[in-house]
Scaffold this active site. Sequence first.
Site, PDB file in Angstrom:
ATOM      1  N   PHE A 146       0.842  -1.194   0.000  1.00  0.00           N
ATOM      2  CA  PHE A 146       0.000   0.000   0.000  1.00  0.00           C
ATOM      3  C   PHE A 146       0.885   1.255   0.000  1.00  0.00           C
ATOM      4  CE2 PHE A 146      -3.051   3.005   1.803  1.00  0.00           C
ATOM      5  CZ  PHE A 146      -4.204   2.664   1.109  1.00  0.00           C
ATOM      6  N   ASP A 195       0.812  -4.951   8.255  1.00  0.00           N
ATOM      7  CA  ASP A 195      -0.339  -4.059   8.094  1.00  0.00           C
ATOM      8  C   ASP A 195      -1.575  -4.930   7.909  1.00  0.00           C
ATOM      9  OD1 ASP A 195      -2.325  -2.314   7.219  1.00  0.00           O
ATOM     10  OD2 ASP A 195      -0.865  -0.978   6.254  1.00  0.00           O
ATOM     11  N   TYR A 239     -11.769   1.415   9.662  1.00  0.00           N
ATOM     12  CA  TYR A 239     -12.965   1.852   8.917  1.00  0.00           C
ATOM     13  C   TYR A 239     -13.318   0.923   7.777  1.00  0.00           C
ATOM     14  CZ  TYR A 239      -9.029   4.072   6.501  1.00  0.00           C
ATOM     15  OH  TYR A 239      -7.827   4.301   5.894  1.00  0.00           O
ATOM     16  N   LYS A 240     -12.513  -0.145   7.563  1.00  0.00           N
ATOM     17  CA  LYS A 240     -12.845  -1.123   6.517  1.00  0.00           C
ATOM     18  C   LYS A 240     -13.727  -2.207   7.138  1.00  0.00           C
ATOM     19  CE  LYS A 240      -8.829   0.307   3.935  1.00  0.00           C
ATOM     20  NZ  LYS A 240      -7.368   0.305   3.934  1.00  0.00           N
ATOM     21  N   ARG A 263     -12.534  -4.011  -7.590  1.00  0.00           N
ATOM     22  CA  ARG A 263     -12.563  -4.830  -6.375  1.00  0.00           C
ATOM     23  C   ARG A 263     -14.002  -5.037  -5.901  1.00  0.00           C
ATOM     24  NH1 ARG A 263      -8.514  -2.284  -2.040  1.00  0.00           N
ATOM     25  NH2 ARG A 263     -10.142  -0.678  -2.108  1.00  0.00           N
TER      26      ARG A 263
HETATM   27  C1  LIG Z   1      -6.584   1.463   4.064  1.00  0.00           C
HETATM   28  C2  LIG Z   1      -5.152   1.191   4.296  1.00  0.00           C
HETATM   29  C3  LIG Z   1      -4.345   2.112   4.961  1.00  0.00           C
HETATM   30  C4  LIG Z   1      -4.899   3.436   5.355  1.00  0.00           C
HETATM   31  O1  LIG Z   1      -4.053   4.254   6.075  1.00  0.00           O
HETATM   32  P1  LIG Z   1      -4.653   5.624   6.676  1.00  0.00           P
HETATM   33  O2  LIG Z   1      -3.566   6.176   7.481  1.00  0.00           O
HETATM   34  O3  LIG Z   1      -5.889   5.263   7.434  1.00  0.00           O
HETATM   35  O4  LIG Z   1      -5.036   6.497   5.529  1.00  0.00           O
HETATM   36  C5  LIG Z   1      -3.023   1.770   5.198  1.00  0.00           C
HETATM   37  N1  LIG Z   1      -2.535   0.578   4.791  1.00  0.00           N
HETATM   38  C6  LIG Z   1      -3.294  -0.331   4.128  1.00  0.00           C
HETATM   39  C7  LIG Z   1      -2.720  -1.634   3.707  1.00  0.00           C
HETATM   40  C8  LIG Z   1      -4.613  -0.037   3.850  1.00  0.00           C
HETATM   41  O5  LIG Z   1      -5.362  -0.908   3.189  1.00  0.00           O
END
Ligand SMILES: *Cc1c(COP(=O)(O)O)cnc(C)c1O
Length: 407
Positions: A127, A192, A217-218, A367
Amino acid sequence: MPISRADAEALDADDPLATFRERFVVTDPDLIYLDGNSLGRLPASTPARIAEVVAGEWGERLIRSWNEGWLDAPARVGDLIGTLVGAAPGQVVVADSTTVNLYKLAGAALAAAAPRRHVIVTDRGNFPTDRYVFGGLGEVRLVETVADVASALGPDTALVSLSHVDYRTGEIADMAAVNEAAHAAGARVLWDLSHSAGAIPVDLDATGTDLAVGCTYKYLNGGPGAPAYLYVRSELQGSLVPPIRGWFGQRDQFAMGPEFDPVDGVGRFLSGTPHVVGLACVEEGARVIADAGMAALRAKSTRQTGMLIELADAWLSDLGFTVASPRDTARRGSHVALRHADGRRISRALGELAGVIVDFRRPDVIRFGVTPAYTRHVEVWDALDRLRELVATGAHETLPPPTDRVT
Ligand SMILES: *Cc1c(COP(=O)(O)O)cnc(C)c1O
């Protein structure tokens, strides 16, 4: 012959999690929401809880609420999330964003490593925020795929960091194997979990994980911008010092002492004043997932993603789609990625013309997230049926070029 709509309805009739859909707000029953992997639905209990936090705890109790639950919230909600990711109590706190938590944990791991260990190993497909944060902290060694990690480790490696589930393809990395390889090379590991917590079973303690972060939030349904969490294995807590030295990590916070003297536990990684309203949202969302149970959620999720792939093979391969997610159930997270050269227009047209919300990741990935706590089997079936109809008739080609920033 792929699964019929009647078969999908029968699976819903037999679904032990069917009633969990009522624990979420569903305002439009015709809208098929397959984007819980980006922003989970609103739990039905959250609005009243937030009203209570704002009007009761803030409005009436005022500052007394810090001692009546607010101060404990980061650890309390962290322990609740810990039950979903295989972490015994006292190792998870909720704070800041995933991005900031990546910085705090990777920075602490680098600072604690021997001087010759200065490299962070991650994969090119990780990511973006993860890769950017690591680039700002030190030297990053990018490997092509997760499978190449082991061969990239050496005496210069301080940290290996990967996403447990790939945000594009939904592929699950082998947490135990990566941990073992990293430890054998003398490095720490930071996972992560943004696409795993609440979506697939995770066993941080049993796999010997050092560090982890993730968003809420997911699949945890904590709401937009809700605070993230971080995990530090108990044996490491005393030896890692956060690069953001905040007073909420201080041993005697209100002594207002001259130097940073961190508490012994994971609480040293709290930085500043916690986001109380956001924490309440996370607690409501995580509780629904905990009540459903990860084993039942995983069983339903794999059935639904498997069904999605079966229908895509039967209906969409002649229309230019390919399946980009693992076909092996054990290696597949809770979303399915389909590639199509016209993916951006198709994903937007699905939302605007067919009532199916999915998302798009450049260059060509659409997705389809299933969130077993509220996604029904028949919704997966209908979504693919509407997609087939949309693309077969070319309806997506009638839309003007997309301009939205969030896809
Ligand atoms: C959604 C997501 C994030 C989001 O990071 P934020 O700091 O909340 O913007 C980070 N890493 C992964 C792998 C994600 O899927």
